[in-house]
Motif scaffolding. Structure first.
Motif, PDB file in Angstrom:
ATOM      1  N   GLN A1520      -6.670 -11.769  -3.695  1.00 17.64           N
ATOM      2  CA  GLN A1520      -6.998 -10.390  -4.165  1.00 17.64           C
ATOM      3  C   GLN A1520      -8.482 -10.194  -4.949  1.00 17.64           C
ATOM      4  N   HIS A1525     -14.764 -10.894   1.784  1.00 16.56           N
ATOM      5  CA  HIS A1525     -13.803 -11.380   2.816  1.00 16.56           C
ATOM      6  C   HIS A1525     -14.125 -13.052   2.765  1.00 16.56           C
ATOM      7  N   GLU A1592      -3.160  -9.067   5.426  1.00 16.09           N
ATOM      8  CA  GLU A1592      -3.421  -8.166   6.478  1.00 16.09           C
ATOM      9  C   GLU A1592      -4.714  -7.502   6.125  1.00 16.09           C
ATOM     10  N   LYS A1593      -4.940  -7.419   5.020  1.00 16.06           N
ATOM     11  CA  LYS A1593      -6.234  -6.979   4.495  1.00 16.06           C
ATOM     12  C   LYS A1593      -7.490  -7.817   4.735  1.00 16.06           C
ATOM     13  N   PRO A1927      -3.939  -3.779  -2.549  1.00 17.04           N
ATOM     14  CA  PRO A1927      -5.060  -3.249  -2.260  1.00 17.04           C
ATOM     15  C   PRO A1927      -5.184  -1.850  -2.647  1.00 17.04           C
ATOM     16  N   GLN A1929      -6.194   0.783  -1.077  1.00 19.79           N
ATOM     17  CA  GLN A1929      -5.642   1.527   0.062  1.00 19.79           C
ATOM     18  C   GLN A1929      -4.465   1.165   0.695  1.00 19.79           C
ATOM     19  N   VAL A1944      -3.191  -1.134   6.561  1.00 17.73           N
ATOM     20  CA  VAL A1944      -3.826  -0.433   5.665  1.00 17.73           C
ATOM     21  C   VAL A1944      -4.941   0.497   6.307  1.00 17.73           C
ATOM     22  N   TYR A1946      -7.650   3.860   4.890  1.00 14.99           N
ATOM     23  CA  TYR A1946      -8.035   4.851   3.711  1.00 14.99           C
ATOM     24  C   TYR A1946      -7.546   6.248   3.757  1.00 14.99           C
TER      25      TYR A1946
END
Length: 2039
Positions: A1520, A1525, A1592-1593, A1927, A1929, A1944, A1946
């Motif tokens: 997090q 990334h 997932e992010k 996250p 979003q 996710v 936005y």
């Protein structure tokens, strides 16, 4: 039948024998054996290596040698009958062999090869000696070579120096100590000479030789390269002295053919010469080797027409020179031939040919031409030294090459008596000739002949140069067109002596025409006779000869025709009337010059000498002739010595009265001439003459008369040269006198004996008269006396021929006695006098005991006077040495006792005094200047020590008895004893004799111990009872102790052969002295107390000597000391203290061993047992032996190649012993510093700091003065403590242990502040601040910990059968650590199992290591749970100050369930508690306590699941936090592992095992634990949900299938849990169907129930850690999972009344509530994980609660309850008050927008970001995007409660006493705070709407970590930290998708966000309700991020403090100012009030 051997007694083993038969003796080749018996081919005997082991061996393995057998029988001794030097070589080679191999091992390769070469040479030389084929001279030479090599090897191997005399080893018993000392000195010098110059024939062993050593040059012509001559050449080599401008040697001639080879083929490789007899003086002259090249051929080289081909002329060609000075150095060093190239230069002008060599030397380059490159003479040179005999012996090869001996012109320095020589050297100088009517000048050639009187030409009497045969004629070289040629050519004329008289030389002059005929035309001649008419030879001078005209037709047949003519000017003057009508007319204008030099031992050129020899021809001239004798040169006199002496004595007999004095003077002149070094060798000629040819029987009378007259005149005459000369000639005058008297006596049968005796008596009276004159004012008289004294000792031998020994001795005594004492004569006379005495002592006279009795008193008297005044010490020592040498050799004679008695009386005291003075001077000089004055050299000390030892050695019982009886008083005796003891002590301390003088050192020790034995009785008798004298006794004891400790007496360290030799000769002298010492101690009686504790140290040193007998004798003395002190003081504290103190220093010096420790304990315990004070005694002895054990361990560690760990462990062990067991603070401190130094060396800086801290803690902040100690100067205690603190802080800094340094910084700051030392205060505060920075900014590694067990008795004492925990090095893992430990203990075996070893292993004689990793159990648990503490801080507390460690071992109890092994899987948990926390003064500490607990399968399951949850949380938190990334593989694998395992077993296995009805019924007590496991499983589901969201992010598109699979499996896993917990689907409708909005994927809270409340309490994270805490935090916000909203925590005691709860909080000061006085400054918190705020990793435990906030259910699907009143949402919108609140909370953040972000970034964050005051717009967006219309207003608590129920964060609970150093405010920006929520199933509240728990989405997560609280309001100020756990979003409420967890995306445009967050900024003030708009330009209320430059404006007001705060208990004091976050907190509080009002 074994029979004793008769002849076969000694042999050498020639083949190794393994002893393979019964009784067989193992023998190595080369060993020697002593044979006792024989039997049928076998011998029985012993090896000399092991004389105690007898055995048998084959006879044919032994080579027999002859031997001498003494004491035949059982104890016979056998000495081999061979040359002692052979025996020595054998023994030495055997000794070297092992040392030689060691050289290779130690990499001393150079010495290894040199020694090998020397050993091979020795073996070869030994073989030569044994061959028996050498002549005596050769044997002597071989022995010399052997001794040189033996001494060289011994010195380089550090072995003992062997004293020798004539190459034989001397026996120290047979010679005096003085002689032994001199032999050592000479051996040492010979070694040094041999080292620098291995084989020179220099006189060795002090042989005096006054002969000068002649030098010789060996020259060899290798080749002459030239390409332009093409003719034969003659090359002449000679030595030329540039300074004198003359040639000094003959010429060496080499004749070469036109090809450059020798003209005579036999001369190939043999063109060499030896230039002989150059003196040392010559070698310093400016010498050159000059080579003249003469070609033989045409007149002109380049003109073939000049002269016919058949006529050959000698023509000059060129010259070459070489400076000897330039090459001398290299020749001297090289010692072999060296080649040189000489360039040949040609002369530009032939008329200057005679000077060409000078021009070349002077570099007058205009006068000669340089050659082309190919011209040159190649010669080799070698310098040789020694007389010709020696040169021939040493260089036979040179003489085999047809060597040409080339002599010096004239005589050498030394003329040997048999050296017959008769050479005339003639130099053709120059000529001046007329042109003779020619147009051009002549080419003149000179031809020379030697003719005898009869006109015959003498054959072979002309030599052009050595190396070629003599010839009968000589032809000069021709100078082209020169009427004034200058030749300068030297010719040697070796004419036989019998042909010399009457011979003459004839020179013929010819003109060499270059015309076609080329004839040589005679145009003149000259001649010269060789002897004058008076019988003298041609004088050494230039002679101008008359040139007579003649032509080719002139005949020389009748030489009488020209011999009558005058040959030169002098001749012409002699015969003026020469008829002019002779055939030969003199050419008056022409002249010819020659010079001659005679070198003859038979012919003289001296007229005066001839006149003397023919004195009868001139009777009237006798006076004149005798007077002129002293003007004749010495060479002439020695040539005719016998003739001259005969003549003189004949003249004396002829007329004694008239010529007596003149003859006497002439005799004195000749005698003194022979004293010259040049003629020294003619003394034997003189001696022979006196013995055999002298016939002057009456001469003695006149000689005595003249001598007496001279002496009597000496008082009056002013000039005394002639008297002094007569004194110098005394020896030979007396020889003549005595021989003359003998002759007279023989002739007259002894007539006139009385007259002769009385005349001699009178002569001696005159001698005494001369000596007694006062010469201080007359220098001439002084010289006369000196000359007399010098010559005086030489006449003794002559007198002994006529007088008895006693008579001569009386003469001498009278003479020596007549000399004034040293006070009255000057320094120089002193020396002469002593030298005269020295020569008297060395004379033959002194060797007679009769004469010694007469002479010794006077000699001793003079020496005594000099020693008293410390004058001429060196000469005195020489005299004494000679006396002792004589006394020693004649010590068998009875008279010697008397002489020794005399010397003892006269010398002993003064010798001692002299030695003390010399020693103290040398000591002082060394101390002052580092150099000694000449009088104080080691040489003088050595001389006098050897004299003293010689005297003591000669003394026997009676001497000692007389000596001691002669003392008048005890004071005198005391003074004497003190002196002699002091000298002995200095002898041992100063080591007067070098280390390798073993013979000398042992003899010294032997003499000392003997002397001490004699003197100790006197000491005991005179100074024990009433006259006890401490000083003398102390001196005695010190001497004895020093003696026993002498290095030379420590026999243990030397080879066994050497030890046996010493023991056989002297025994063990240490034991002798120890017995003496012990008996003297016993004699002391009650006076022993005076030597306690002073003698404890010295005696201890003696007992530590590794000699068992000495130890047995001396150790009981300590018991005696204890006993005496006990009697006197009632204890033996002094003995104890001193013994311990000294033991430490001595053991660390390497003394003592294990056997000593045992013996010490044994002997003392045995003695102590019988005492009344046995208990204290035993405990003391025990503690000393234990100390010794540790000291020995320590020493072994230190000196061995031990590793740092061992050394440190050992030091710690010893240090603790000093502190705890024997309480020796000083020793303790010493070891603290030793340990610190070791840590520093190993770079263990933290440990070094802790070590020094031990010393620091002993000191106080006081002004008490401290003495100088170790490296500390004398200073006050305060200063020392300050210095230590600073040093410790520095080491903590280097070790990156800043947390440990900070308290010290504070302590120092406190001191500086109290002293107002603001400069230091500022410095220390800055230092402290920098440490806080370092803690936050610098990376530190967490070390691993290993438990090590040391089992077995082979380990050192301090490790034996103990277990330790060790702190590993950075990056060190178990394998590396194990490898390190095994390398530290190479003998150890690693155990492969973790079980505790049994007794067999513990008691075995081996080493076992048991090593495994252990997990630290940190002490600072509270710090680790505090939410806001940065991970870098936590990381430190996890691995520091740790004292407990854990190790788990799984095992199965009962039958193992094959289907599910979890049912029976138990854990054996071992907890190790150490003696001290790590880190500390060591990297490892001993385990103090082990606790073993068994963990049941259920408890194990709980822990496994809990740990996995924590691990997941930490990992998720890290991802997090990542701004970029990164690689998500780690998270993928972790999630996959848990979810997949859950599907395929994992949690399911636990469900099967523990949720089974059978299990529950069987284990009713586990109900609570089962519930706990269920909760943890549910918690895991929530965590996994968060993990999947994060996954997932970040997941890569290619990995989507995996993600999809994980989600599917997650559904299955959760489904299985629903199945297990039926109520779960009700609890979580959010997860049950498609209607679930995306935000509601996560599980919701369960409804309230008492069980759940209980569960909450039990399951709070701290409860899991096992601590009974009051506040367990739970979340109460309904929307936290969706929006990252701020969460609320409830207390586990919420059922209580508010007041009780308030008290609860007081009682738990560690609770970290909003109003806690110890909390950190508040920050707003979003639900971001800690890692998002700067922590690289989360703690493994207790951080799960942080992420669990994400797992709370959405409010929409939650059933209505008392906690959640319905109908608050209207159309999905927030009620007004919440919107307003929102605008206030978010609006207040707006001014702090991060300037570093672009607009786009602010609008759409790409990653979770911290929502703080610094990033308003950007971070408000996610908050709003997820929450519009979803915030539920919780009930607001009533105001009356004053808000004491603030939020509690578990992470801040830690004991106040262990508070870590406070962290600075500036670092809080990075501080991650971890609120730890309850598990998802925890209830929100058990109360109704009026619950006192704070509620509301915006305030519930706020924590005030400051001391100040705001009034009495119940609201908490908003937190200024952020929590982005989801996250930004996350799930959007506007979109409903089928799957339970969806991608996710936005929502909300940037403008919407910006609009939504516009709100009126507020400013906090002291009035709670007052809202003031905030100036947008104001600085933020919190410190900015590190890259912000503005500093925060921290406003505060006294009024904001709670009144109750004054009464509240406080922990650590902190400044009571408003914390940085308080302005924002006030805003949030107001927002709450506003919202509540609306509601």
């Amino acid at each position: 039948m074994w029979t004793p051997t008769e002849e076969e007694k000694y042999g050498v083993v020639i083949c190794s024998f393994r002893g393979s038969v019964p009784q067989g003796l193992v023998l190595e080749i080369g060993e020697t054996v002593q044979i006792l018996e024989k039997c049928e081919g076998w011998y029985r005997g012993v090896s000399t290596k092991k004389p105690n082991v007898k055995g048998i061996f084959p006879a044919n393995y032994i080579h027999l040698k002859k031997a001498i057998v003494s004491n035949r029988g059982q104890y016979e001794t056998v000495v081999p009958l061979e040359d002692s030097i052979v025996t020595e070589v054998t023994a030495t080679l055997q000794e070297w062999a092992s040392l030689w191999k060691q050289l290779y091992v130690k990499h001393k390769v150079d010495l290894f090869y040199k020694l090998r070469h020397v050993m091979n040479e020795l073996i070869d030389l030994r073989r030569q000696l044994l061959s028996g084929h050498l002549t005596q001279d050769q044997v002597r030479e071989v022995k010399r070579h052997i001794t040189v090599r033996l001494d060289w090897g011994n010195e380089h191997l550090g072995l003992d120096l062997v004293p020798r005399k004539d190459f034989e080893v001397v026996d120290s018993d047979q010679i005096s100590v003085s002689d032994l000392y001199k032999m050592h000195l000479s051996s040492r010098q010979s070694v040094q000479q041999s080292t620098s110059q291995v084989d020179t024939m220099r006189p060795r062993h002090g042989e005096a030789c006054r002969m000068p050593v002649p030098h010789h040059f060996f020259l060899s012509l290798k080749s002459f390269t030239y390409n332009t001559i093409g003719e034969d050449t003659d090359v002449f080599f000679s030595l030329y002295d540039m300074r004198e401008g003359k040639q000094i040697s003959e010429r060496f001639l080499v004749r070469l053919n036109k090809n450059g080879g020798p003209r005579n083929p036999e001369k190939i490789e043999r063109m060499c010469a030896l230039f002989t007899d150059l003196s040392s003086k010559d070698m310093k002259r400016d010498l050159y080797i000059v080579a003249h090249v003469i070609r033989i051929g045409r007149m002109l080289l380049n003109d073939s027409k000049k002269g016919p081909a058949h006529l050959h002329y000698r023509r000059p060609y060129g010259c070459a020179v070489l400076s000897i000075l330039d090459v001398l150095q290299s020749l001297t060093e090289l010692k072999e031939e060296k080649d040189f190239v000489l360039k040949v230069y040609t002369c530009n002008n032939e008329s200057e040919w005679s000077q060409i060599h000078e021009n070349i030397i002077r570099k007058s380059s205009a006068k000669y031409s340089a050659p082309s490159a190919s011209h040159g003479l190649i010669i080799s040179l070698q310098l040789l030294r020694g007389d010709m005999e020696q040169i021939r012996r040493e260089n036979p090869m040179i003489f085999n090459r047809g060597l040409a001996i080339t002599r010096k012109l004239g005589f050498p320095d030394v003329i040997m008596p048999g050296d017959i020589r008769n050479d005339l050297y003639l130099t053709l100088e120059k000529g001046d000739f007329e042109r003779g009517g020619k147009s051009v000048q002549k080419n003149i050639e000179v031809t020379m002949y030697v003719l005898y009187a009869d006109g015959e030409i003498l054959k072979d009497c002309i030599s052009l140069g050595s190396g070629e045969p003599n010839r009968s004629s000589y032809h000069s070289f021709v100078l082209y067109h020169s009427n004034s040629p200058r030749w300068g050519e030297i010719i040697k004329l070796p004419i036989p002596i019998d042909r010399f008289r009457g011979s003459h030389l004839r020179f013929e002059f010819r003109h060499c025409s270059t015309k076609d005929k080329g004839e040589k035309k005679l145009f003149g001649f000259a001649f010269s006779p060789l002897m004058r008419d008076d019988g003298t030879t041609l004088s050494d001078d230039i002679h101008e000869l008359y040139v007579y005209k003649c032509d080719e037709n002139s005949t020389f047949n009748n030489h009488a025709l020209y011999l009558g003519l005058p040959c030169c000017k002098e001749d012409y003057n002699g015969c003026p009337n020469i008829p002019s009508s002779l055939i030969f007319q003199r050419s008056t204008k022409e002249s010819f010059f020659i010079s001659t030099q005679l070198s003859s031992t038979k012919l003289t050129q001296n007229v005066d000498l001839l006149a003397l020899l023919k004195w009868k021809a001139f009777p009237d001239r006798i006076m004149d002739i005798l007077g002129r004798l002293r003007h004749v040169s010495g060479e002439e006199i020695v040539k005719f010595l016998q003739d001259i002496l005969d003549t003189l004595f004949v003249i004396l007999d002829d007329n004694t009265e008239k010529y007596g004095l003149l003859v006497f003077q002439s005799l004195v002149f000749i005698i003194n001439l022979l004293r010259d070094i040049k003629y020294f060798h003619f003394r034997p000629v003189m001696d022979t003459y006196i013995q055999k040819h002298f016939a002057g029987a009456l001469a003695y009378k006149e000689l005595i008369r003249c001598l007496k007259w001279y002496m009597d005149c000496s008082a009056e005459l002013i000039r005394q040269d002639h008297i002094q000369e007569a004194m110098r000639a005394l020896e030979y005058l007396f020889k003549f006198i005595v021989q003359s008297r003998i002759l007279y006596s023989r002739a007259t049968c002894g007539m006139e004996e009385e007259q002769f005796r009385s005349s001699i008596q009178e002569l001696f009276q005159s001698i005494r008269f001369v000596l007694s004159l006062d010469s201080r004012n007359s220098e001439t008289l002084l010289f006369t006396q000196a000359a007399l004294l010098n010559s005086f000792p030489t006449i003794f031998d002559e007198l002994l021929q006529m007088f008895t020994v006693q008579e001569v001795a009386e003469f001498v005594r009278g003479t020596l006695g007549s000399m004034p004492s040293t006070v009255h004569i000057g320094q120089s006379m002193d020396v002469v006098k002593l030298q005269s005495i020295a020569r008297t002592v060395d004379s033959r006279l002194f060797s007679f005991s009769e004469s010694r009795r007469i002479l010794l008193p006077v000699v001793l008297h003079h020496i005594h006077l000099h020693l008293r005044q410390q004058k001429e010490l060196l000469i005195c020592s020489g005299i004494l040495g000679s006396i002792f040498s004589i006394v020693k050799t004649s010590s068998l004679e009875a008279d010697v006792m008397e002489e020794v008695e005399m010397m003892v009386e006269s010398l002993l005291d003064v010798l001692l005094q002299t030695l003390l003075t010399i020693m103290s001077k040398s000591h002082a000089q060394e101390a002052v200047r580092g150099q000694r004055c000449p009088q104080c050299t080691a040489e003088i000390t050595g001389e006098y020590v050897s004299c003293l030892l010689s005297l003591l050695r000669q003394m026997c019982d009676t001497h000692y008895q007389h000596l001691l009886d002669n003392f008048q008083s005890k004071d005198e005796l005391k003074e004497f004893l003190l002196k002699i003891f002091c000298v002995f002590r200095n002898l041992m301390k100063m080591s007067v004799f070098p280390r390798d003088w073993m013979v000398m050192r042992l003899l010294t020790s032997n003499i000392i111990v003997t002397t001490v034995q004699y003197l100790s009785s006197a000491l005991h008798k005179n100074f024990t009872e009433t006259d006890f004298d401490f000083k003398v006794w102390n001196s005695y004891f010190s001497l004895a102790v020093l003696f026993i400790n002498q290095p030379s007496l420590q026999l243990e360290i030397i080879t066994s052969a050497k030890r046996k030799k010493i023991l056989d000769k002297y025994g063990d002298m240490r034991v002798m002295m120890a017995y003496e010492l012990f008996s003297m101690w016993q004699n002391l009686g009650e006076h022993k107390i005076h030597f306690i504790p002073g003698m404890i140290g010295p005696f201890l040193g003696v007992t530590l000597v590794p000699q068992p007998e000495v130890r047995n004798i001396m150790i009981p003395i300590f018991h005696d000391m204890m006993d005496w002190e006990q009697r006197k003081n009632g204890n033996f504290k002094q003995v104890e203290a001193e013994l311990i103190d000294k033991l430490d220093s001595m053991v660390s010096e390497g003394k003592g061993d294990e056997s000593y420790r045992e013996l010490f304990g044994l002997l003392l315990l045995e003695k102590v047992e019988q005492e009344t004070w046995r208990e204290t005694g035993i405990s003391f002895v025990t503690s000393v032996t234990r100390l010794m054990e540790r000291l020995l361990d320590y020493r072994d560690c230190m000196k061995g190649e031990e590793t740092e760990n061992k050394k440190i462990g050992c030091t710690v062990n010893l240090m603790n012993f000093y502190k705890s067991e024997i309480n020796k603070e000083e020793m303790y401190i010493r070891y603290i510093h030793k340990l610190c130094d070791m840590h520093l060396q190993a770079e263990n800086y933290t440990e070094a700091a802790f070590t020094l801290l031990l010393y620091c803690e002993l000191l106080q902040w006081e002004e008490r003065p401290l003495r100088e100690f170790l490296h500390y100067p004398s200073q006050t205690e305060w200063q020392r403590k300050e210095g230590l603190c600073r040093k410790i802080i520095h080491y903590f800094n280097k070790g990156k242990s800043w947390e440990f340094g900070i308290p010290l910084c504070r302590e120092l700051a406190c001191q500086y502040e109290s002293l107002y030392d603001y400069q230091s205060l500022s410095w220390i505060r800055k230092m402290e601040a920098s440490y806080y920075d370092n803690i936050m900014e610098q990376q530190r590694l967490e070390p691993e910990f290993f438990r090590v067990g040391f089992y077995g008795r082979k380990f050192p004492f301090f490790l034996r059968n103990k277990e330790y925990v060790c702190r590993g090095h950075d990056y060190e893992r178990l394998e590396a650590f194990q490898q390190r430990m095994l390398s530290e203990f190479p003998q150890a075996v690693a155990m492969q199992h973790p079980n505790h070893p049994d007794d067999a292993i513990l008691q075995c004689d081996a080493q076992y290591l048991q090593i495994y990793a252990v997990t630290p159990i940190p002490d600072y648990v509270d710090v680790l749970q505090m939410d806001r503490v940065p991970d870098r801080v936590k990381s430190f507390y996890r691995v520091n100050n740790v004292r407990k460690f854990r190790y788990d071992r799984p095992f199965h109890k009962g039958p193992k369930d094959k289907e599910n092994e979890f049912k029976s899987l138990w854990i054996e948990r071992t907890t190790l508690t150490l003696t001290h926390s790590l880190p500390g003064i060591s990297r490892w500490f001993e385990v103090e306590r082990r606790e073993l607990v068994e963990v049941s399968p259920l408890e194990n399951a709980i822990q496994v699941v809990e740990n996995k949850n924590q691990e997941l949380r930490a990992l998720i938190s890290q991802y997090q936090h990542k701004q970029v990334h990164g690689n998500i593989n780690l998270l993928s694998m972790c999630l996959n592992g848990v979810i997949d395992a859950a599907v395929n077993g994992g949690i399911a296995r636990y469900q099967e095992a523990f949720f089974d009805k059978d299990y529950i019924t069987k284990h009713p007590g586990d109900a609570e634990k089962i519930t706990q496991l269920k909760e943890l499983m549910q918690e895991q589901v929530h965590v996994l949900g968060v993990g999947l969201a994060v996954h997932e992010k970040f997941v890569h598109p290619e990995m989507r299938p995996l993600h999809k699979k994980l989600i599917d499996q997650f559904q299955m896993m959760r489904a299985s849990l629903y199945h297990e917990f039926p109520g779960l689907d009700k609890l979580s409708p959010a997860c049950s169907g498609t209607s679930t909005p995306r935000g509601n994927v996560l599980a919701s809270h369960s409804p309230m129930s008492p069980e759940n409340i209980k569960m909450t309490h039990r399951h709070s994270p701290m409860n899991l850690m096992g601590t009974g805490r009051h506040s367990s935090s739970s979340l109460s916000s309904h929307a936290s999972s969706e929006a990252g909203n701020v969460v609320m925590l409830g207390d586990s005691s919420m059922g209580e009344a508010p007041e009780d709860l308030y008290h609860h909080m007081q009682a738990s000061p560690s609770s970290s509530s909003l109003s806690s006085t110890h909390s950190a400054p508040s920050q707003m918190i979003t639900s971001a994980p800690s890692s998002a705020r700067g922590s690289p990793s989360l703690p493994d435990k207790y951080r799960h609660a942080r992420e669990m906030m994400l797992l709370l259910p959405t409010h929409r699907d939650r059933p209505s309850s008392a906690m959640y009143p319905a109908a608050i949402l209207e159309n999905g919108q927030l009620p007004n008050f919440q919107r307003a609140l929102f605008q206030q909370v978010v609006g207040s953040c707006k001014p702090c927008s991060d300037p570093n972000l672009s607009v786009a970034e602010k609008a759409v964050p790409a990653a979770p970001s911290s929502w703080s005051l610094d990033s308003g717009a950007q971070e408000a967006q996610p908050f709003l995007s997820a929450h519009m219309g979803h915030i539920l207003a919780p009930p607001v608590p009533p105001r009356s409660l004053h808000g004491h129920y603030s939020l509690h964060f578990d992470a801040f609970h830690h004991p106040l006493g262990d508070t870590p150093p406070a962290l600075p405010a500036r670092t809080l920006r990075k501080s991650p705070l971890h609120p730890i929520p309850a598990s998802p199933t925890s209830p929100q509240s058990g109360l109704d709407g009026s619950n006192s728990t704070l509620s509301g989405s915006a305030s519930s997560g706020v924590s005030s970590l400051s001391e100040s609280n705001f009034g009495h309001s119940s609201e908490a100020p908003p937190r200024t930290d952020t929590m982005d756990s989801m996250p930004s979003q996350a799930w959007n409420a506007d979109e409903d998708l089928e799957p339970p967890y969806l991608p996710v995306h936005y929502s909300l445009s940037e403008s919407a966000v910006l609009d939504s967050i516009k709100a009126q900024p507020c400013r906090s003030h002291s009035a709670p309700g007052c809202v003031i708009p905030q100036d947008p330009m104001d600085p933020p209320a919190l410190p900015p991020k590190p890259y912000h430059t503005r500093l925060p404006a921290l406003e505060h007001d006294e009024g904001v403090l709670l009144r109750e705060d004054a009464d509240r208990p406080r922990g650590l004091h902190r400044k009571a100012s408003l914390p940085p976050g308080s302005a924002k907190e006030e805003q949030a509080r107001m927002a709450w009030e506003h919202g509540r009002g609306e509601q």
